[in-house]
Design an enzyme around this catalytic site. Structure first.
Site, PDB file in Angstrom:
ATOM      1  N   LYS A  30       0.832  -1.211   0.000  1.00 32.23           N
ATOM      2  CA  LYS A  30       0.000   0.000   0.000  1.00 32.23           C
ATOM      3  C   LYS A  30       0.861   1.253   0.000  1.00 32.23           C
ATOM      4  CE  LYS A  30      -3.774  -0.348   2.192  1.00 32.23           C
ATOM      5  NZ  LYS A  30      -4.761  -0.538   3.267  1.00 32.23           N
ATOM      6  N   HIS A 459     -15.507  -7.966   1.075  1.00 29.28           N
ATOM      7  CA  HIS A 459     -14.528  -8.852   1.703  1.00 29.28           C
ATOM      8  C   HIS A 459     -14.662 -10.285   1.174  1.00 29.28           C
ATOM      9  CE1 HIS A 459     -13.358 -11.739   4.926  1.00 29.28           C
ATOM     10  NE2 HIS A 459     -12.312 -10.938   5.031  1.00 29.28           N
ATOM     11  N   ARG A 584       3.065 -48.665 -12.661  1.00 31.05           N
ATOM     12  CA  ARG A 584       3.095 -49.484 -11.439  1.00 31.05           C
ATOM     13  C   ARG A 584       2.518 -50.853 -11.754  1.00 31.05           C
ATOM     14  NH1 ARG A 584       0.558 -44.057  -9.184  1.00 31.05           N
ATOM     15  NH2 ARG A 584      -0.401 -44.434 -11.210  1.00 31.05           N
ATOM     16  N   ARG A 639       7.992 -49.979 -13.599  1.00 28.56           N
ATOM     17  CA  ARG A 639       8.526 -50.345 -12.286  1.00 28.56           C
ATOM     18  C   ARG A 639       8.137 -51.789 -11.973  1.00 28.56           C
ATOM     19  NH1 ARG A 639       6.434 -47.133  -7.117  1.00 28.56           N
ATOM     20  NH2 ARG A 639       4.631 -48.497  -7.411  1.00 28.56           N
ATOM     21  N   GLU A 771      14.455 -43.875  -3.483  1.00 27.34           N
ATOM     22  CA  GLU A 771      13.357 -43.590  -2.552  1.00 27.34           C
ATOM     23  C   GLU A 771      13.723 -43.889  -1.104  1.00 27.34           C
ATOM     24  OE1 GLU A 771      10.052 -46.217  -3.574  1.00 27.34           O
ATOM     25  OE2 GLU A 771      11.473 -47.526  -4.613  1.00 27.34           O
ATOM     26  N   GLY A 792      11.539 -41.431  -6.221  1.00 28.38           N
ATOM     27  CA  GLY A 792      10.216 -41.728  -5.671  1.00 28.38           C
ATOM     28  C   GLY A 792      10.015 -40.870  -4.432  1.00 28.38           C
ATOM     29  N   THR A 793       9.593 -39.637  -4.625  1.00 25.39           N
ATOM     30  CA  THR A 793       9.601 -38.670  -3.524  1.00 25.39           C
ATOM     31  C   THR A 793       8.532 -38.937  -2.474  1.00 25.39           C
ATOM     32  OG1 THR A 793       8.313 -37.148  -4.914  1.00 25.39           O
ATOM     33  CG2 THR A 793      10.705 -36.833  -4.833  1.00 25.39           C
ATOM     34  N   ASN A 794       7.502 -39.739  -2.799  1.00 20.58           N
ATOM     35  CA  ASN A 794       6.528 -40.100  -1.757  1.00 20.58           C
ATOM     36  C   ASN A 794       7.206 -40.929  -0.671  1.00 20.58           C
ATOM     37  OD1 ASN A 794       4.701 -38.871  -3.410  1.00 20.58           O
ATOM     38  ND2 ASN A 794       3.591 -40.725  -3.957  1.00 20.58           N
TER      39      ASN A 794
END
Length: 906
Positions: A30, A459, A584, A639, A771, A792-794
């Site tokens: 602002k 709002h 998978r 996989r 993983e 495999g980030t899970n």
């Protein structure tokens, strides 16, 4: 405060003439924009800004910086000299507003106090100077009401109840019908409320009013609603807010005065035109609060053409200067137009895409900037279904289409109930006369928001647009009774709390019951069923098409799909997938094949095992033939079997009951008993960390070789049919290079056998999933046996954090998010400091060993916008995600490339 904690800044206060729009970190959005408008020569009331640095010192220590009071005094003195009057003087008082202003817009979340400087004495001078007793006493009652609630912590409902009583006594319905004598009595009533509730008199010293208001604005940075909003919008908690002290101009001086909010384009659709709300004889908070229904901005031309023409010219100036949709607050004081605020306006997802391409066509921005003006989250919103326009469900009202979407849920009439029911799994619509900042948690919990008052700048509308939440405002036909928890619709029908309603944020329509939905036109475009044309939906599709095309030209990251069958693969390909990053195979073993897998796992002899593998081989081969055909010419990463054994075995409890019942009835149960014994033998306390992945392939001879043979034979068959299969074999859950070497040796032998038998060169790449933390830490060794890594980030998130997703999300994640331990779930957006560090380390180590190592990610983070930017930064080659998220990943990959090249102008 000790000297070593105060920031080393030259000063804590800036006049509006000293700043500019690029100082948002210091002056807040602002203050920076007020300074910018002042620099442009626009009519801005004089004032000054107290910096965010001063706020941070105050919040850290509980005291304002030592130098702040003197700086404020100096700037206040300069303001008084410029205005020719002193703050709160008895005869002709200077009045100021004290407003918050953080770097990022947080509409309604922090505090504002207007009319500071009014007192029992100066209200008389204001009345005399203005020649309007009613205006003076109206301004004074507003100050006491705002100051009491905001600064002294008095329950705002007490003031509202007193105001309602005053209107009832006068037999009027709006506050503008109250006369000066009524307002004098109201001031007395308000002061009594302050004395009773706050334990002190309303302060008569104008400087005390201003100083307390400044501290209240600082304190509002850490209110629960502000912290909740920042978590929702992912705004850092350590920024602090600036405070803007601005000389007052008055929109409540009669019919030739007023206040309004304007947009240079429609924030809901993006269309050009005259958009906004205006309210005669009012102050700015009346518009934003939605307590009085406004008139469309276009009607200002008939009310005050001179001010209207000037406003249109200023709006054009601001849009050309900011090169974006601008959100403007203004006041007209007896025919004089004043600009009180401008900012780059919040907009709906559809408006964001339309406006970005419009500005390119107007030559205001280039394509790179247009790409940065939209987000993957906005694109995902556009892909949600919408209501079927041919519905037979009864329409019971229509309001202002404030924020698009199709929302269905049970009507609830307060935020507490919205949150409570939502946590119980219910979908709810929050119904209010108007919302205020205290409703934020309910707005977040609800599927959509419906109000009977307010317009596109209220709002409810502004916050809903910012959150991407469906909202219909100003549905005046609906009589909302929050105390009795009901809503009466035209015709007398009553909607009780818990009744199902539907709201359409694109048309403003309100329905009784559940309206069926149809696919989004954007999804139909990605599916190839819709093309750009002349209608509104086609305009949106054209805008999406143009920006997606540019993103695809710019991005370095390729985008693949997580898909397990030909149908999903073909859909992914239509959505722009450049291959399959994760197939998978366990999903292929369920259903009719479960019994074959069960027999394989429980086989006592080699002959039994070979029989099961022989039965599974042709089924697996056909799976891969169909998949390779659907993705012909594109890579398909398969996989090998990964999940824990218990997923393929009968439930131990159910099986125990069956055996017990059979024994009690003296029925034959040899097979069930044998099965139960095997299940007990294989039972694991923590299956996700047990016998699964590569461990399963090593323990059950022939399992992985059967799968490799199926892949190789399917690839050979496709080649014989003149296809172009590009299969990649991925070994899951590897923790040491020795595991991978053993499996790879067996796989290479099988592939060689198939090549010899079919006289076909296959060139099947073999790699692994990273993983486990150990795999990431030893990636350099593992790369010796792997041609590619897929993160495999899970599972990596679970093993790095040491918790099971299935358990913790239901048990303590909500508390962690509320307490700010997580800004966002680490399963939703990658934890850069922990999990991300391992990804970066493994990528670097792997490529050091094997420079041509291909790197990808196939966890759910592959479709998360913020995570995609991280994967670009660490040098991965591709991300893989569910088919529906592919367009999102493509868009964000393009944005990541632009940002990395230093073209982020936002």
């Amino acid at each position: 405060m000790s000297e070593n904690k105060e920031p080393h800044v030259a000063k804590f206060v800036y006049d509006f003439t000293e700043g500019n729009k690029d100082l948002k970190d210091l002056l807040g959005g602002k203050g920076a924009n007020l300074a910018e408008m002042t620099n442009l020569g626009l009519p801005v009331p004089p004032g000054f800004t107290i910096t965010t640095e001063a706020c941070k010192v105050y919040l850290d220590s509980g005291e304002e910086p030592a130098a702040l009071r003197d700086e404020v005094s100096a700037h206040l003195g300069a303001l008084e000299q410029r205005m020719g009057k002193k703050l709160g003087q008895a005869d002709d008082p200077l009045l100021v507003s004290v407003r918050s202003g953080a770097k990022f817009s947080m509409p309604g979340m922090m505090d504002t106090v207007l009319n500071i400087g009014l007192s029992d004495k100066s209200v008389q001078g204001l009345a005399q100077q203005s020649g309007d007793d009613r205006f003076a006493w109206d301004s004074y009652r507003r100050l006491i009401q705002m100051f009491g609630k905001t600064v002294l912590g008095v329950d705002g409902d007490l003031f509202e109840e007193a105001l309602e009583k005053a209107k009832e006594a006068k037999k009027v319905t709006v506050d503008t019908d109250l006369e000066a004598t009524d307002l004098k009595k109201l001031v007395t009533a308000f002061k009594k409320i302050v004395k009773k509730e706050a334990g002190r008199d309303f302060p008569q010293d104008p400087r005390e009013q201003m100083d307390l208001a400044i501290h209240a604005v600082f304190d509002s940075w850490n209110t629960d609603r502000a912290k909740l909003y920042r978590r929702q919008e992912r705004i850092p908690h350590d920024l602090g807010t600036a405070v803007n002290v601005c000389s007052m101009v008055f929109g409540n001086l009669g019919p030739d005065s007023g206040t309004g909010v304007a947009f240079t384009r429609d924030p809901a659709s993006g269309h050009q035109g005259v958009y906004g709300d205006y309210l005669q004889n009012a102050q700015g908070e009346d518009v934003v609060a939605g307590i009085r229904n406004t008139v469309p901005l276009a009607e200002l031309e008939q009310i005050d053409k001179k001010s209207y023409d000037q406003l249109m010219q200023i709006m054009a100036t601001l849009e050309n200067h900011y090169k974006d949709l601008c959100d403007i607050e203004f006041t007209i004081e007896r025919g004089q137009l004043w600009m009180l605020q401008t900012r780059v306006g919040k907009r709906t997802a559809g408006a964001a895409f339309r406006i970005a391409t419009q500005l390119v066509d107007q030559g205001l921005i280039d394509e790179a900037e247009a790409l940065q003006r939209v987000t993957g989250a906005q694109l995902a919103q556009l892909m949600f279904p919408r209501f079927d326009e041919n519905t037979k469900v009864a329409q019971v009202g229509r309001g202002i289409a404030a924020s698009p979407g199709a929302a269905v849920g049970k009507a609830v009439f307060d935020s507490y109930t919205a949150v409570k029911w939502s946590r119980s799994g219910e979908k709810v619509i929050l119904v209010r006369r108007e919302t205020n900042p205290d409703d934020l948690d309910g707005m977040i919990a609800a599927e959509g928001i419906l109000t009977s008052r307010g317009g596109k700048t209220s709002h409810a509308a502004v916050v809903a647009r910012g959150m991407g939440k469906t909202c219909v405002c100003g549905a005046e036909e609906l009589e909302v009774d929050t105390k009795r928890r009901r809503m009466t619709v035209p015709g007398g029908h009553v909607v009780e709390e818990g009744d199902l309603i539907s709201i359409d944020g694109s048309s403003g329509k309100v329905y009784l019951g559940e309206v069926p939905v149809v696919p989004s036109p954007v999804v139909e475009y990605f599916e190839g069923r819709m093309h750009a044309g002349a209608n509104d939906a086609d305009e949106l599709v054209e805008a999406v098409h143009r920006i997606m095309a540019f993103a695809d030209r710019k991005r370095r990251l390729r985008v693949r799909a997580n898909a397990d069958n030909a149908e999903d693969a073909m859909r992914a390909r239509r959505f722009g997938a450049q291959g399959i990053g994760l197939c998978r195979t366990e999903h292929m073993f369920l259903g009719d094949r479960r019994e074959l897998v069960e027999r394989l796992i429980l086989a006592d002899t080699e002959a039994e095992r070979e029989e099961s593998l022989k039965a599974l081989l042709p089924l697996q081969k056909q799976d891969f033939v169909e998949l390779f055909s659907a993705m012909d010419g594109l890579p398909v990463t398969v996989r090998l079997l990964d999940p824990p054994l218990h997923e393929f075995l009968p439930d131990i409890t159910e099986l125990s009951v069956r055996v017990a019942l059979a024994e009690s009835r003296q029925e034959p149960h040899e097979n069930e008993l044998r099965l139960l014994q095997a299940v007990h033998r294989l039972h694991e306390q923590n299956p996700m960390l047990g016998l699964r992945g590569v461990r399963l392939g090593l323990v059950i001879p022939g399992l992985f070789t059967m799968q490799v043979r199926a892949i190789a034979e399917a690839a050979a068959e496709r080649k014989a049919a003149k296809g172009d299969p590009r299969a990649e074999i991925m070994i899951p859950l590897v923790g040491t290079v020795q595991e991978l070497e053993i499996v790879r040796e067996e796989a290479d032998q099988v592939v060689a056998e198939v090549e010899a038998a079919t006289d076909t060169e296959l060139k099947l790449a073999i790699g692994t999933m990273i993983e486990l933390p150990r795999a990431a830490l030893t990636a350099g060794q593992i790369a010796e046996a792997a041609e590619f890594f897929s993160f495999g980030t899970n599972d990596l998130t679970q093993t790095v954090w040491g918790f099971s997703r299935d358990d913790v999300e239901a048990s303590f994640f909500t508390a962690y998010l509320e307490k700010g331990i997580f800004g966002v779930s680490p399963f939703e957006t990658i934890d850069k400091d922990g999990v991300g560090s391992l990804v970066k380390l493994a990528a670097e180590a792997g490529r050091k060993t094997r420079p041509d190592l291909k790197l990808g990610v196939c966890g759910e983070h592959g479709g998360d916008p913020e995570s995609v930017h991280f994967f670009h930064e660490v040098g991965l080659d591709y991300v893989s995600c569910s088919p529906f998220r592919i367009p999102v990943a493509r868009l964000e990959a393009g944005r990541a490339a632009i940002t990395a090249n230093g073209s982020d102008h936002r």
